[in-house]
Design a protein around this motif. Structure first.
Motif, PDB file in Angstrom:
ATOM      1  N   ALA A  75      -9.984  59.055  10.713  1.00 13.86           N
ATOM      2  CA  ALA A  75      -9.810  57.684  10.188  1.00 13.86           C
ATOM      3  C   ALA A  75      -9.348  57.754   8.736  1.00 13.86           C
ATOM      4  O   ALA A  75      -8.460  56.999   8.316  1.00 13.86           O
ATOM      5  N   CYS A  76      -9.926  58.687   7.957  1.00 11.93           N
ATOM      6  CA  CYS A  76      -9.500  58.844   6.552  1.00 11.93           C
ATOM      7  C   CYS A  76      -8.034  59.262   6.474  1.00 11.93           C
ATOM      8  O   CYS A  76      -7.273  58.757   5.633  1.00 11.93           O
ATOM      9  N   ALA A  80      -9.229  51.218   9.090  1.00 10.88           N
ATOM     10  CA  ALA A  80      -8.137  51.848   9.850  1.00 10.88           C
ATOM     11  C   ALA A  80      -7.593  50.872  10.893  1.00 10.88           C
ATOM     12  O   ALA A  80      -6.383  50.726  11.063  1.00 10.88           O
ATOM     13  N   GLN A  81      -8.497  50.143  11.568  1.00  9.70           N
ATOM     14  CA  GLN A  81      -8.043  49.151  12.562  1.00  9.70           C
ATOM     15  C   GLN A  81      -7.245  48.036  11.896  1.00  9.70           C
ATOM     16  O   GLN A  81      -6.244  47.574  12.424  1.00  9.70           O
ATOM     17  N   LYS A  82      -7.748  47.604  10.739  1.00  8.03           N
ATOM     18  CA  LYS A  82      -7.093  46.509  10.013  1.00  8.03           C
ATOM     19  C   LYS A  82      -5.668  46.915   9.602  1.00  8.03           C
ATOM     20  O   LYS A  82      -4.735  46.142   9.699  1.00  8.03           O
ATOM     21  N   LEU A  83      -5.533  48.181   9.163  1.00  9.90           N
ATOM     22  CA  LEU A  83      -4.231  48.635   8.659  1.00  9.90           C
ATOM     23  C   LEU A  83      -3.254  49.001   9.770  1.00  9.90           C
ATOM     24  O   LEU A  83      -2.058  48.763   9.661  1.00  9.90           O
ATOM     25  N   LEU A  84      -3.767  49.618  10.833  1.00 11.64           N
ATOM     26  CA  LEU A  84      -2.866  50.161  11.852  1.00 11.64           C
ATOM     27  C   LEU A  84      -2.950  49.459  13.204  1.00 11.64           C
ATOM     28  O   LEU A  84      -2.122  49.690  14.069  1.00 11.64           O
ATOM     29  N   GLU A 123      -6.248  67.009   0.681  1.00  9.84           N
ATOM     30  CA  GLU A 123      -6.230  65.611   0.195  1.00  9.84           C
ATOM     31  C   GLU A 123      -7.017  64.731   1.160  1.00  9.84           C
ATOM     32  O   GLU A 123      -7.729  63.809   0.754  1.00  9.84           O
ATOM     33  N   VAL A 124      -6.932  65.038   2.470  1.00  5.23           N
ATOM     34  CA  VAL A 124      -7.685  64.258   3.460  1.00  5.23           C
ATOM     35  C   VAL A 124      -9.185  64.522   3.298  1.00  5.23           C
ATOM     36  O   VAL A 124      -9.989  63.581   3.248  1.00  5.23           O
ATOM     37  N   THR A 125      -9.564  65.796   3.180  1.00  3.92           N
ATOM     38  CA  THR A 125     -11.007  66.087   3.074  1.00  3.92           C
ATOM     39  C   THR A 125     -11.572  65.572   1.739  1.00  3.92           C
ATOM     40  O   THR A 125     -12.685  65.059   1.709  1.00  3.92           O
ATOM     41  N   ASP A 126     -10.788  65.670   0.673  1.00  2.70           N
ATOM     42  CA  ASP A 126     -11.269  65.129  -0.620  1.00  2.70           C
ATOM     43  C   ASP A 126     -11.561  63.632  -0.483  1.00  2.70           C
ATOM     44  O   ASP A 126     -12.586  63.139  -0.972  1.00  2.70           O
ATOM     45  N   THR A 129      -9.086  51.060  -1.721  1.00  2.20           N
ATOM     46  CA  THR A 129      -9.102  50.135  -0.571  1.00  2.20           C
ATOM     47  C   THR A 129     -10.498  50.106   0.050  1.00  2.20           C
ATOM     48  O   THR A 129     -11.031  49.035   0.359  1.00  2.20           O
ATOM     49  N   ILE A 130     -11.103  51.277   0.211  1.00  3.42           N
ATOM     50  CA  ILE A 130     -12.463  51.341   0.792  1.00  3.42           C
ATOM     51  C   ILE A 130     -13.445  50.633  -0.153  1.00  3.42           C
ATOM     52  O   ILE A 130     -14.280  49.838   0.284  1.00  3.42           O
TER      53      ILE A 130
END
Ligand code: GLN
Length: 315
Positions: free
Chosen positions: A120-121, A75-79, A187-190, A135-136
């Motif tokens: 973060a997801c 998340a840090q890398k992307l945002l 979609e986030v929880t999945d 990506t993960i």
């Protein structure tokens, strides 16, 4: 730099801890309850690339909450750090890992508890869309031994079928505007559940911890997986928040960054030195693996590793 650990001492600690039989294997995710309480593995990877293993170091288990570390780094890398922390705080929560709670600014307290991990997801998914899981997986592979981790479909289904608390947290995040309007909560929880269900072993955990301890560069492949500041931020929040509501006591006794997961895995980073990956399924009342915790405490008392210890490390 040679390893600061005498392998015989680690072997001795390993043997001694096989006698520790307290704790309960997690059962709130029914599939996790199938794990044998006797399984126990320890791996070490140095920033010099040297690796050592004790016990069940090749046996696979799901990464669970340890995914929160890699997810936070991505998340840090992307945002960028600042954007991530507009949505997620930097303070220990003082609560259990799955408490439905936010800080005074309506953010999850930190990325190491469920509310922060789910956020973060959400952030990763906003940038990567359908490629978020890949990506993960690719990042985890780069930080470990190059092998792309597979999702344990049984554990994933089990989490989805029983994840009412995490659905509640996600709805709570939606209610408080952490997720923007129109977000598809499931979609986030999945995606969150899928990251928790990635398979690993202690060998990979140790390499991941060593990558963080090496400033974000995989000590074997020499690939820079994360920028040094990203790795430092992750280790810092592991130190203050990685062991849930036991984090303060752990920092006091061990003085090193760690992150545990409910399948019994734990990573321990020793900045500029290396990292341990430990696995033993029985958990204490905080949800931390009993043997792994005891190992960290004994290791820190056998060797001068505590980050507030003032003697030279290798004297
Ligand atoms: N998948 C687990 C959950 O969300 C992860 C929690 C943990 O390892 N502490 O409940």
């Amino acid at each position: 730099m040679p390893s600061p650990f005498d392998p015989q001492v680690i072997e001795g600690l390993y043997r001694e801890l096989t006698k520790e039989c307290t704790g309960q294997v997690a059962s709130y995710i029914p599939e996790l309850a199938k794990a044998s309480p006797d399984r126990f593995g320890i791996s070490y990877a140095g920033v010099n690339g040297k690796q050592q293993h004790w016990g069940d170091s090749e046996e696979r288990f799901t990464i669970q909450s340890i995914a929160k570390t890699v997810n936070y780094c991505i998340a840090q890398k992307l945002l960028g750090e600042d954007n991530v922390h507009k949505s997620i705080g930097l303070e220990p929560s003082g609560h259990g890992f799955n408490k439905i709670t936010l800080d005074g600014d309506h953010r999850p307290h930190n990325p190491m508890v469920n509310a922060g991990g789910i956020t973060a997801c959400y952030l990763i998914q906003k940038v990567c869309g359908k490629d978020a899981l890949e990506t993960i997986q690719k990042t985890w592979a780069a930080a470990t031994n190059g092998e792309v981790p597979e999702v344990d479909e049984e554990v994933l289904a089990s989490e989805k079928n029983t994840g009412h608390r995490n659905f509640a947290i996600a709805h709570f995040l939606m209610e408080h505007g952490v997720f923007e309007k129109g977000t598809k909560i499931h979609e986030v929880t999945d995606f969150y559940f899928a990251t928790c269900s990635l398979q690993t072993n202690t060998r990979k955990l140790a390499l991941f911890a060593a990558t963080l301890a090496n400033g974000g560069t995989n000590p074997v492949s020499r690939e820079e997986v994360f920028a040094p500041k990203v790795a430092r931020n992750c280790l810092t929040l592991m130190l203050s928040c990685g062991m849930y509501d036991y984090s303060g006591t752990f920092a006091f006794r061990v003085g090193l960054p760690a992150k545990s997961g409910v399948s019994g895995g734990l990573i321990l980073g020793i900045p500029r030195v290396g990292g341990f990956g430990i696995w033993s399924p029985p958990l204490d009342a905080f949800g931390n693996p009993v043997r792994a915790l005891a190992f960290c405490e004994k290791l820190s008392s056998e060797f001068p590793l505590h980050s507030c210890h003032c003697d030279c490390l290798l004297s």
